[in-house]
Design a protein around this motif. Sequence first.
Motif, PDB file in Angstrom:
ATOM      1  N   ALA A  38       0.812  -1.219   0.000  1.00  0.00           N
ATOM      2  CA  ALA A  38       0.000   0.000   0.000  1.00  0.00           C
ATOM      3  C   ALA A  38       0.842   1.264   0.000  1.00  0.00           C
ATOM      4  O   ALA A  38       0.430   2.277  -0.558  1.00  0.00           O
ATOM      5  N   SER A  39       2.034   1.230   0.616  1.00  0.00           N
ATOM      6  CA  SER A  39       2.800   2.477   0.702  1.00  0.00           C
ATOM      7  C   SER A  39       3.190   2.966  -0.693  1.00  0.00           C
ATOM      8  O   SER A  39       3.302   4.169  -0.904  1.00  0.00           O
ATOM      9  N   CYS A  40       3.396   2.060  -1.632  1.00  0.00           N
ATOM     10  CA  CYS A  40       3.696   2.500  -3.003  1.00  0.00           C
ATOM     11  C   CYS A  40       2.442   2.527  -3.883  1.00  0.00           C
ATOM     12  O   CYS A  40       2.157   3.514  -4.544  1.00  0.00           O
ATOM     13  N   LEU A  48       0.490   5.806  -8.544  1.00  0.00           N
ATOM     14  CA  LEU A  48       0.884   7.207  -8.394  1.00  0.00           C
ATOM     15  C   LEU A  48       1.366   7.738  -9.737  1.00  0.00           C
ATOM     16  O   LEU A  48       2.458   7.390 -10.201  1.00  0.00           O
ATOM     17  N   LEU A  51       4.453   7.098 -12.237  1.00  0.00           N
ATOM     18  CA  LEU A  51       5.593   6.558 -11.488  1.00  0.00           C
ATOM     19  C   LEU A  51       5.322   5.129 -11.037  1.00  0.00           C
ATOM     20  O   LEU A  51       6.174   4.254 -11.165  1.00  0.00           O
ATOM     21  N   ILE A  52       4.140   4.917 -10.496  1.00  0.00           N
ATOM     22  CA  ILE A  52       3.810   3.607  -9.929  1.00  0.00           C
ATOM     23  C   ILE A  52       2.477   3.146 -10.507  1.00  0.00           C
ATOM     24  O   ILE A  52       1.469   3.839 -10.401  1.00  0.00           O
ATOM     25  N   GLN A  89       9.925   2.010 -14.145  1.00  0.00           N
ATOM     26  CA  GLN A  89      10.728   2.212 -12.945  1.00  0.00           C
ATOM     27  C   GLN A  89      10.812   0.865 -12.253  1.00  0.00           C
ATOM     28  O   GLN A  89       9.841   0.122 -12.226  1.00  0.00           O
ATOM     29  N   LEU A  92      10.203  -0.838  -6.621  1.00  0.00           N
ATOM     30  CA  LEU A  92      11.068  -0.539  -5.481  1.00  0.00           C
ATOM     31  C   LEU A  92      10.619  -1.286  -4.239  1.00  0.00           C
ATOM     32  O   LEU A  92       9.476  -1.673  -4.120  1.00  0.00           O
ATOM     33  N   GLY A  93      11.552  -1.430  -3.344  1.00  0.00           N
ATOM     34  CA  GLY A  93      11.181  -2.029  -2.070  1.00  0.00           C
ATOM     35  C   GLY A  93      11.420  -3.517  -2.052  1.00  0.00           C
ATOM     36  O   GLY A  93      11.976  -4.046  -1.100  1.00  0.00           O
ATOM     37  N   ASP A  96      15.085  -4.604  -1.735  1.00  0.00           N
ATOM     38  CA  ASP A  96      15.713  -4.225  -0.472  1.00  0.00           C
ATOM     39  C   ASP A  96      15.097  -4.941   0.716  1.00  0.00           C
ATOM     40  O   ASP A  96      15.621  -4.908   1.807  1.00  0.00           O
TER      41      ASP A  96
ATOM     42  N   ALA B  86      13.972   9.901  -5.360  1.00  0.00           N
ATOM     43  CA  ALA B  86      13.174   9.299  -6.437  1.00  0.00           C
ATOM     44  C   ALA B  86      13.072   7.785  -6.308  1.00  0.00           C
ATOM     45  O   ALA B  86      12.081   7.201  -6.718  1.00  0.00           O
ATOM     46  N   THR B  87      14.089   7.140  -5.734  1.00  0.00           N
ATOM     47  CA  THR B  87      14.069   5.682  -5.657  1.00  0.00           C
ATOM     48  C   THR B  87      13.681   5.191  -4.270  1.00  0.00           C
ATOM     49  O   THR B  87      13.939   4.046  -3.926  1.00  0.00           O
ATOM     50  N   PRO B  89      11.898   3.524  -1.551  1.00  0.00           N
ATOM     51  CA  PRO B  89      10.905   2.460  -1.565  1.00  0.00           C
ATOM     52  C   PRO B  89       9.969   2.483  -0.358  1.00  0.00           C
ATOM     53  O   PRO B  89       9.000   1.753  -0.312  1.00  0.00           O
ATOM     54  N   GLY B  90      10.281   3.323   0.605  1.00  0.00           N
ATOM     55  CA  GLY B  90       9.515   3.271   1.852  1.00  0.00           C
ATOM     56  C   GLY B  90       8.294   4.152   1.811  1.00  0.00           C
ATOM     57  O   GLY B  90       7.238   3.780   1.291  1.00  0.00           O
ATOM     58  N   PRO B  93       6.430   7.367  -1.899  1.00  0.00           N
ATOM     59  CA  PRO B  93       5.254   7.402  -2.773  1.00  0.00           C
ATOM     60  C   PRO B  93       4.017   7.895  -2.033  1.00  0.00           C
ATOM     61  O   PRO B  93       3.221   8.675  -2.568  1.00  0.00           O
ATOM     62  N   LYS B  94       3.875   7.472  -0.787  1.00  0.00           N
ATOM     63  CA  LYS B  94       2.735   7.912   0.020  1.00  0.00           C
ATOM     64  C   LYS B  94       2.829   9.424   0.288  1.00  0.00           C
ATOM     65  O   LYS B  94       1.848  10.162   0.149  1.00  0.00           O
ATOM     66  N   GLN B  96       4.399  11.711  -1.490  1.00  0.00           N
ATOM     67  CA  GLN B  96       4.179  12.516  -2.685  1.00  0.00           C
ATOM     68  C   GLN B  96       2.734  12.420  -3.158  1.00  0.00           C
ATOM     69  O   GLN B  96       2.218  13.367  -3.757  1.00  0.00           O
ATOM     70  N   TYR B 132      10.868  12.589 -12.928  1.00  0.00           N
ATOM     71  CA  TYR B 132       9.995  12.275 -11.797  1.00  0.00           C
ATOM     72  C   TYR B 132       8.777  13.210 -11.781  1.00  0.00           C
ATOM     73  O   TYR B 132       7.630  12.774 -11.653  1.00  0.00           O
ATOM     74  N   PRO B 173      15.317   1.288   4.475  1.00  0.00           N
ATOM     75  CA  PRO B 173      15.182   0.957   3.061  1.00  0.00           C
ATOM     76  C   PRO B 173      15.658   2.125   2.208  1.00  0.00           C
ATOM     77  O   PRO B 173      15.236   3.250   2.430  1.00  0.00           O
ATOM     78  N   GLY B 174      16.579   1.869   1.292  1.00  0.00           N
ATOM     79  CA  GLY B 174      17.089   2.940   0.445  1.00  0.00           C
ATOM     80  C   GLY B 174      18.255   3.689   1.062  1.00  0.00           C
ATOM     81  O   GLY B 174      18.833   4.564   0.427  1.00  0.00           O
TER      82      GLY B 174
END
Lengths: 144, 229
Positions: A38-40, A48, A51-52, A89, A92-93, A96, B86-87, B89-90, B93-94, B96, B132, B173-174
């Motif tokens: 959900a965060s992305c 988004l 981007l996503i 893209q 992500l996540g 990691d 921009a990258t 991952p945590g 996105p929320k 922005q 972006y 993360p990141g």
Amino acid sequence: MPVRFYLHLTLVAGLLTLPGCFTNNRNQGERLYGQHCASCHGEQGQGLGQLIPPLAGSDYLAQHSYELACIVRWGLRGPIVVNGVAYNQQMLGVQDTASHHHLSPAQVTNLLNFLESHWGNHPGPAGVRTIAGTEAELRACGQQ
Amino acid sequence: MMRLKYLPLAALLALAGCGAAGGSADTDTPATLPYVGNTEPTDGAGQGATAAPTKVPPFRLHDQDGHLVTNQSLAGKVYLTDFFFATCPGICPKMQSEMLKVYKQFGTNPKVAFISETIDPDHDSLAVLRDYARRLGVGTPGSSWRFVRASRDTAFTLAAAYFTGAMPDKAAPGGIAHSGTFALVDDQGHVRGLYDSLNPQEVSRLQKELPVLLAEAKTRQGQPVAAQP
């Protein structure tokens, strides 16, 4: 009398609490979505911008049904098109986050069944996912 | 008897613990926003003396189109700022997507600006930031949302000045830990509000408080400027 009243109140409160404390597999997919996606991808799978990509009403999900387990487990990179919009893209996540790699086949199954039954999505050609089906998909991408 | 008395309290606590109890009373929007940071007299002045509130330190940043963004270029505007990469991952996105919500509401107001600063300038070149912004759908040349870049040190120093708490962290993360805080800055460069972008109630508080600051700035700009000593 007040004691009995409080006892009843406590019992009712306790019963109300139960659904929040106990999880079952039907809700596990939704919970996993909240934890891992959900965060992305957004609370409602809306994505988004460019981007996503969205997961809600996503033609990509329908067209790549057999790859989804591996995408959840290992991520995605390179250009894709979702609902006519190009995305490029790295997902992500995932790379990691060891927790993605440690999602069990049962968890991946519940997560994808949640995705494929919400927000305008539908189960793939094979119908509702089974753990055995997910295991087979994960074997196909080299990792179970 | 004593123990029974506390059972309802225990039940209520249990409810909160399971996340079943949600929502809180909507607080009224304040008439003015507080100054964040040092507002205590620092020069040993007596009671009643007013201290100059902390201002954001001088900065020179480049936006995604290569234009300079400085204190002067933002003077007279209320701006909302956050730190991201921009990258990320945590939480980015929320963050922005919440910033986008506020931008859609206030983005066309010439007195409002949005500044997203990268804390990963090694990766986030101006070209990356430009891409972006475009992919976020806010990358038109005249857009009031600027994506800016400076050295890592400058970014972290500024993040601290805005109370947004970004710092390098190998465990995160990141590789960078940050808090998801939005800072709201007034037309004179004072931080006037901090909002946790990950909390929807905080974002709606921001949406109510930003107009308060706009009204204050308008009043100020309508008045003759006091002579500088």
